[in-house]
Design a protein around this motif. Sequence first.
Motif, PDB file in Angstrom:
ATOM      1  N   ALA A  12      74.695 -19.830 -25.123  1.00  0.00           N
ATOM      2  CA  ALA A  12      76.154 -19.913 -25.052  1.00  0.00           C
ATOM      3  C   ALA A  12      76.804 -18.580 -25.417  1.00  0.00           C
ATOM      4  O   ALA A  12      77.784 -18.172 -24.786  1.00  0.00           O
ATOM      5  N   LEU A  13      76.253 -17.890 -26.420  1.00  0.00           N
ATOM      6  CA  LEU A  13      76.818 -16.607 -26.831  1.00  0.00           C
ATOM      7  C   LEU A  13      76.664 -15.534 -25.758  1.00  0.00           C
ATOM      8  O   LEU A  13      77.450 -14.595 -25.701  1.00  0.00           O
ATOM      9  N   ILE A  14      75.657 -15.664 -24.916  1.00  0.00           N
ATOM     10  CA  ILE A  14      75.458 -14.695 -23.830  1.00  0.00           C
ATOM     11  C   ILE A  14      76.188 -15.134 -22.567  1.00  0.00           C
ATOM     12  O   ILE A  14      76.832 -14.334 -21.897  1.00  0.00           O
ATOM     13  N   TYR A  15      76.104 -16.430 -22.245  1.00  0.00           N
ATOM     14  CA  TYR A  15      76.621 -16.924 -20.969  1.00  0.00           C
ATOM     15  C   TYR A  15      78.150 -16.884 -20.884  1.00  0.00           C
ATOM     16  O   TYR A  15      78.701 -16.359 -19.913  1.00  0.00           O
ATOM     17  N   PHE A  16      78.837 -17.449 -21.868  1.00  0.00           N
ATOM     18  CA  PHE A  16      80.284 -17.592 -21.749  1.00  0.00           C
ATOM     19  C   PHE A  16      81.048 -16.277 -21.705  1.00  0.00           C
ATOM     20  O   PHE A  16      81.953 -16.131 -20.888  1.00  0.00           O
ATOM     21  N   VAL A  21      84.320 -12.711 -18.312  1.00  0.00           N
ATOM     22  CA  VAL A  21      84.590 -11.348 -17.836  1.00  0.00           C
ATOM     23  C   VAL A  21      84.383 -11.266 -16.329  1.00  0.00           C
ATOM     24  O   VAL A  21      85.157 -10.618 -15.630  1.00  0.00           O
ATOM     25  N   ALA A  22      83.365 -11.927 -15.810  1.00  0.00           N
ATOM     26  CA  ALA A  22      83.138 -11.933 -14.367  1.00  0.00           C
ATOM     27  C   ALA A  22      84.314 -12.586 -13.636  1.00  0.00           C
ATOM     28  O   ALA A  22      84.768 -12.092 -12.598  1.00  0.00           O
ATOM     29  N   THR A  30      80.589 -17.135  -9.950  1.00  0.00           N
ATOM     30  CA  THR A  30      80.591 -17.230 -11.412  1.00  0.00           C
ATOM     31  C   THR A  30      80.041 -18.567 -11.872  1.00  0.00           C
ATOM     32  O   THR A  30      80.355 -19.031 -12.958  1.00  0.00           O
ATOM     33  N   GLY A  31      79.210 -19.175 -11.056  1.00  0.00           N
ATOM     34  CA  GLY A  31      78.585 -20.437 -11.434  1.00  0.00           C
ATOM     35  C   GLY A  31      77.500 -20.230 -12.472  1.00  0.00           C
ATOM     36  O   GLY A  31      77.043 -19.112 -12.732  1.00  0.00           O
ATOM     37  N   PHE A  32      77.056 -21.330 -13.038  1.00  0.00           N
ATOM     38  CA  PHE A  32      76.060 -21.280 -14.106  1.00  0.00           C
ATOM     39  C   PHE A  32      74.773 -20.605 -13.643  1.00  0.00           C
ATOM     40  O   PHE A  32      74.252 -19.726 -14.326  1.00  0.00           O
ATOM     41  N   TRP A  33      74.258 -21.013 -12.484  1.00  0.00           N
ATOM     42  CA  TRP A  33      72.971 -20.495 -12.037  1.00  0.00           C
ATOM     43  C   TRP A  33      73.039 -19.031 -11.621  1.00  0.00           C
ATOM     44  O   TRP A  33      72.084 -18.276 -11.840  1.00  0.00           O
ATOM     45  N   SER A  90      77.848  -7.922 -21.013  1.00  0.00           N
ATOM     46  CA  SER A  90      76.631  -8.721 -21.160  1.00  0.00           C
ATOM     47  C   SER A  90      75.630  -8.016 -22.070  1.00  0.00           C
ATOM     48  O   SER A  90      74.955  -8.670 -22.861  1.00  0.00           O
ATOM     49  N   GLN A  91      75.530  -6.684 -21.970  1.00  0.00           N
ATOM     50  CA  GLN A  91      74.621  -5.949 -22.860  1.00  0.00           C
ATOM     51  C   GLN A  91      75.057  -6.074 -24.316  1.00  0.00           C
ATOM     52  O   GLN A  91      74.225  -6.254 -25.207  1.00  0.00           O
TER      53      GLN A  91
END
Length: 110
Positions: A12-16, A21-22, A30-33, A90-91
């Motif tokens: 969650a900390l990386i994905y959201f 931002v995307a 910008t979908g989950f996959w 993301s980095q």
Amino acid sequence: MQILFILMVILALIYFPTKYVAEYFGAERTGFWAILCSLIINGFITQAIGSLIDHKLITFVVMLGIGGLLFQYILSAASYKQGFFISLLSQVAILVCLLVFASTYSVVAS
């Protein structure tokens, strides 16, 4: 069960942040996959470059450039500049998650 919870928090900390931002920069996918796939590929490339270059700062800078192209392609960002900002965030999110994981592991291990 605790490990699963920690992995969910790290995801969650990386994905959201990457997703928001995307979306902000107008990426079409910008979908989950799509985001998860780009983050996984980004991680593999980071590890590959990290094994070739011993200096972490140089690896980080190189991955910002490569990650910009990666996010531009996978998320269909309109320009390299947008992909670069998505890559930058993301980095940073990955570094923050590594710090959270390391501090969690040190508390659990002690």
